[in-house]
Design an enzyme around this catalytic site. Sequence first.
Site, PDB file in Angstrom:
ATOM      1  N   LYS A 129      17.694  16.545 -11.475  1.00  0.00           N
ATOM      2  CA  LYS A 129      16.856  17.693 -11.832  1.00  0.00           C
ATOM      3  C   LYS A 129      15.813  17.209 -12.827  1.00  0.00           C
ATOM      4  O   LYS A 129      16.026  16.206 -13.519  1.00  0.00           O
ATOM      5  CB  LYS A 129      17.703  18.805 -12.464  1.00  0.00           C
ATOM      6  CG  LYS A 129      17.119  20.172 -12.327  1.00  0.00           C
ATOM      7  CD  LYS A 129      17.358  20.779 -10.948  1.00  0.00           C
ATOM      8  CE  LYS A 129      16.608  22.093 -10.788  1.00  0.00           C
ATOM      9  NZ  LYS A 129      17.004  22.799  -9.576  1.00  0.00           N
ATOM     10  N   ASP A 169      11.348  24.310  -8.383  1.00  0.00           N
ATOM     11  CA  ASP A 169      12.366  25.199  -8.952  1.00  0.00           C
ATOM     12  C   ASP A 169      11.559  26.288  -9.655  1.00  0.00           C
ATOM     13  O   ASP A 169      10.362  26.464  -9.346  1.00  0.00           O
ATOM     14  CB  ASP A 169      13.299  24.433  -9.909  1.00  0.00           C
ATOM     15  CG  ASP A 169      14.484  25.285 -10.382  1.00  0.00           C
ATOM     16  OD1 ASP A 169      15.408  25.516  -9.598  1.00  0.00           O
ATOM     17  OD2 ASP A 169      14.484  25.735 -11.551  1.00  0.00           O
TER      18      ASP A 169
HETATM   19  P1  NDP Z   1      10.519  31.635  -9.961  1.00  0.00           P
HETATM   20  O1  NDP Z   1       9.850  31.021 -11.117  1.00  0.00           O
HETATM   21  O2  NDP Z   1       9.822  31.705  -8.651  1.00  0.00           O
HETATM   22  O3  NDP Z   1      10.986  33.114 -10.312  1.00  0.00           O
HETATM   23  C1  NDP Z   1      11.838  33.396 -11.376  1.00  0.00           C
HETATM   24  C2  NDP Z   1      11.884  34.898 -11.515  1.00  0.00           C
HETATM   25  O4  NDP Z   1      12.871  35.284 -12.471  1.00  0.00           O
HETATM   26  C3  NDP Z   1      10.564  35.478 -12.013  1.00  0.00           C
HETATM   27  O5  NDP Z   1      10.389  36.735 -11.413  1.00  0.00           O
HETATM   28  C4  NDP Z   1      10.826  35.629 -13.508  1.00  0.00           C
HETATM   29  O6  NDP Z   1      10.008  36.599 -14.143  1.00  0.00           O
HETATM   30  C5  NDP Z   1      12.249  36.094 -13.461  1.00  0.00           C
HETATM   31  N1  NDP Z   1      12.933  35.932 -14.739  1.00  0.00           N
HETATM   32  C6  NDP Z   1      12.981  34.850 -15.545  1.00  0.00           C
HETATM   33  N2  NDP Z   1      13.743  35.099 -16.616  1.00  0.00           N
HETATM   34  C7  NDP Z   1      14.177  36.381 -16.480  1.00  0.00           C
HETATM   35  C8  NDP Z   1      14.993  37.228 -17.262  1.00  0.00           C
HETATM   36  N3  NDP Z   1      15.532  36.795 -18.397  1.00  0.00           N
HETATM   37  N4  NDP Z   1      15.239  38.492 -16.809  1.00  0.00           N
HETATM   38  C9  NDP Z   1      14.701  38.934 -15.655  1.00  0.00           C
HETATM   39  N5  NDP Z   1      13.924  38.161 -14.870  1.00  0.00           N
HETATM   40  C10 NDP Z   1      13.659  36.914 -15.296  1.00  0.00           C
HETATM   41  O7  NDP Z   1      11.916  30.861  -9.795  1.00  0.00           O
HETATM   42  P2  NDP Z   1      12.831  30.715  -8.512  1.00  0.00           P
HETATM   43  O8  NDP Z   1      12.903  32.020  -7.815  1.00  0.00           O
HETATM   44  O9  NDP Z   1      12.432  29.503  -7.774  1.00  0.00           O
HETATM   45  O10 NDP Z   1      14.252  30.379  -9.186  1.00  0.00           O
HETATM   46  C11 NDP Z   1      15.106  31.405  -9.691  1.00  0.00           C
HETATM   47  C12 NDP Z   1      16.496  30.823  -9.895  1.00  0.00           C
HETATM   48  O11 NDP Z   1      16.978  30.264  -8.658  1.00  0.00           O
HETATM   49  C13 NDP Z   1      16.579  29.691 -10.917  1.00  0.00           C
HETATM   50  O12 NDP Z   1      17.861  29.739 -11.528  1.00  0.00           O
HETATM   51  C14 NDP Z   1      16.520  28.445 -10.043  1.00  0.00           C
HETATM   52  O13 NDP Z   1      17.107  27.323 -10.658  1.00  0.00           O
HETATM   53  C15 NDP Z   1      17.340  28.908  -8.844  1.00  0.00           C
HETATM   54  N6  NDP Z   1      17.120  28.151  -7.614  1.00  0.00           N
HETATM   55  C16 NDP Z   1      15.859  28.031  -7.075  1.00  0.00           C
HETATM   56  C17 NDP Z   1      15.685  27.325  -5.912  1.00  0.00           C
HETATM   57  C18 NDP Z   1      14.364  27.268  -5.212  1.00  0.00           C
HETATM   58  O14 NDP Z   1      14.324  26.762  -4.088  1.00  0.00           O
HETATM   59  N7  NDP Z   1      13.278  27.768  -5.779  1.00  0.00           N
HETATM   60  C19 NDP Z   1      16.797  26.588  -5.284  1.00  0.00           C
HETATM   61  C20 NDP Z   1      18.082  26.867  -5.883  1.00  0.00           C
HETATM   62  C21 NDP Z   1      18.203  27.587  -7.022  1.00  0.00           C
HETATM   63  P3  NDP Z   1       8.609  36.205 -14.808  1.00  0.00           P
HETATM   64  O15 NDP Z   1       7.619  36.288 -13.702  1.00  0.00           O
HETATM   65  O16 NDP Z   1       8.431  37.251 -15.864  1.00  0.00           O
HETATM   66  O17 NDP Z   1       8.755  34.828 -15.376  1.00  0.00           O
END
Ligand code: NDP
Length: 448
Positions: A129, A169
């Site tokens: 990572k 990510d």
């Molecule tokens: P993004 O950056 O695309 O989206 C993250 C989302 O979560 C945003 O909407 C963000 O809001 C929101 N967020 C962050 N912190 C909080 C909080 N404290 N409360 C509520 N909402 C919050 O990330 P991903 O969707 O890619 O990843 C999300 C999760 O999935 C992570 O844990 C990542 O490690 C995991 N993951 C992702 C993969 C991928 O392929 N992308 C693969 C496997 C796991 P804001 O816009 O305000 O920042």
Amino acid sequence: MNRVSESLQPILEEVIRRNPAEAEFHQAVQEVLESLGPVVTRHPEYTDGEVIRRLCEPERQIIFRVPWTDDAGRVQLNRGFRVQFSSALGPFKGGLRFHPSVYLGIVKFLGFEQIFKNALTGLPIGGAKGGSDFDPKGRSDAEVMRFCQSFMTEMYRHIGEHTDVPAGDAGVGRREIGYLFGQYKRITDRYESGVLTGKGLTWGGSQVRTEATGYGTVFFVDEMLRHSGDSFEGKRVLVSGSGNVAIYAIEKVQELGGRVIACSDSDGFIVDEAGIDLDLIKEIKQERRGRISEYTDQRPGARFVAGEGIWDIPCDIALPCATQNELRGADATALLRGGCRIVAEGANMPTTPDAIRLLVDGGVRFAPGKAVNAGGVATSALEMQQNASRDSWAFDYTEERLAEIMRTLHDRCLETADEYGAPGDYVAGANIAGFTRVADAMLALGLV
Ligand code: NDP
């Protein structure tokens, strides 16, 4: 409370002592060790070969300075990380996260989880990572590009299609992967498609990679439902976040007949009892990079609530898809009160250990991120396969491969849980199945 068996306790203590002030990494290690007691009793060779101690120590950790200039010409400074945890099963593989909260402890927890997740997919990929404390939010495309170019100017020497293959990510999507790939290509003078995954479709990317983590999460839950003769039809579903994982989880739940009634960002959450309008979410979050609160401007029947509390809404299924430790003890109690029957982690480690215990003790079926969200990295491995054979597959074919991987992965978790005397325990099943695959490879490869 610590449920690590007595024989493994010294390993946890060593990890905490050697990696001080890295709370998320300690938590991730503890969660895996809690499952491994019965494994080391049955397989003394893992203890004799110090396999677990070796797995807790990354093969290599790289920390570097990332200087860049903003649009006003001012010098900005960030810190870059790449933690290459285990290459026993294949080249290091795992995403990059750009978020101000990123520090070594977050990167190590994510890298450690990635080892077992990747092993669980059954595909030939190791675990890693990386990322930076850079915050892309509010930055122009030109600023993001300059940051990515500076980041890659150091990272290029540590990666390669047979060495280490980063992906996206949180905070790293197709735009960032494009700038990173462009700089890699320029520095190395090689069009090495297999060095990064999550690429655009016209320059080496795979169909379904964008959708894969969210879709895979829902395929996994669909399988959980099917095992109890049930389906998504008519279910009330909560999805936290509104990023890459959340959006495509919502899409697939809706396709399968479920109703997603709430989603969130870091400002708060929206509730739309009529069902979330996903096109509107995509427009706000993907096209405009806006805030979730803007949703109610066009959907007067919906409401926005600032701050936390999404888990207070009554539901059948909860999918935390935002960030680590977002679902805590009080949230678990609220979910139980609201009638929730299934919690499946789309994000990495979003549920705290006390919340998991409350949910499981309350009869909720709980499935951990390293199994549930493995569809993203699995499709990255499919992208690598296509790059290696200079091929590109159709959307439907790739989606069916993903669905098949998730079904197999689901069954592997349940079968392993049965085998080790913990029927129905997805956490034990995922940890043990992931661990034994990588541990056997480590023993076969000798002390390296
Ligand atoms: P993004 O950056 O695309 O989206 C993250 C989302 O979560 C945003 O909407 C963000 O809001 C929101 N967020 C962050 N912190 C909080 C909080 N404290 N409360 C509520 N909402 C919050 O990330 P991903 O969707 O890619 O990843 C999300 C999760 O999935 C992570 O844990 C990542 O490690 C995991 N993951 C992702 C993969 C991928 O392929 N992308 C693969 C496997 C796991 P804001 O816009 O305000 O920042």
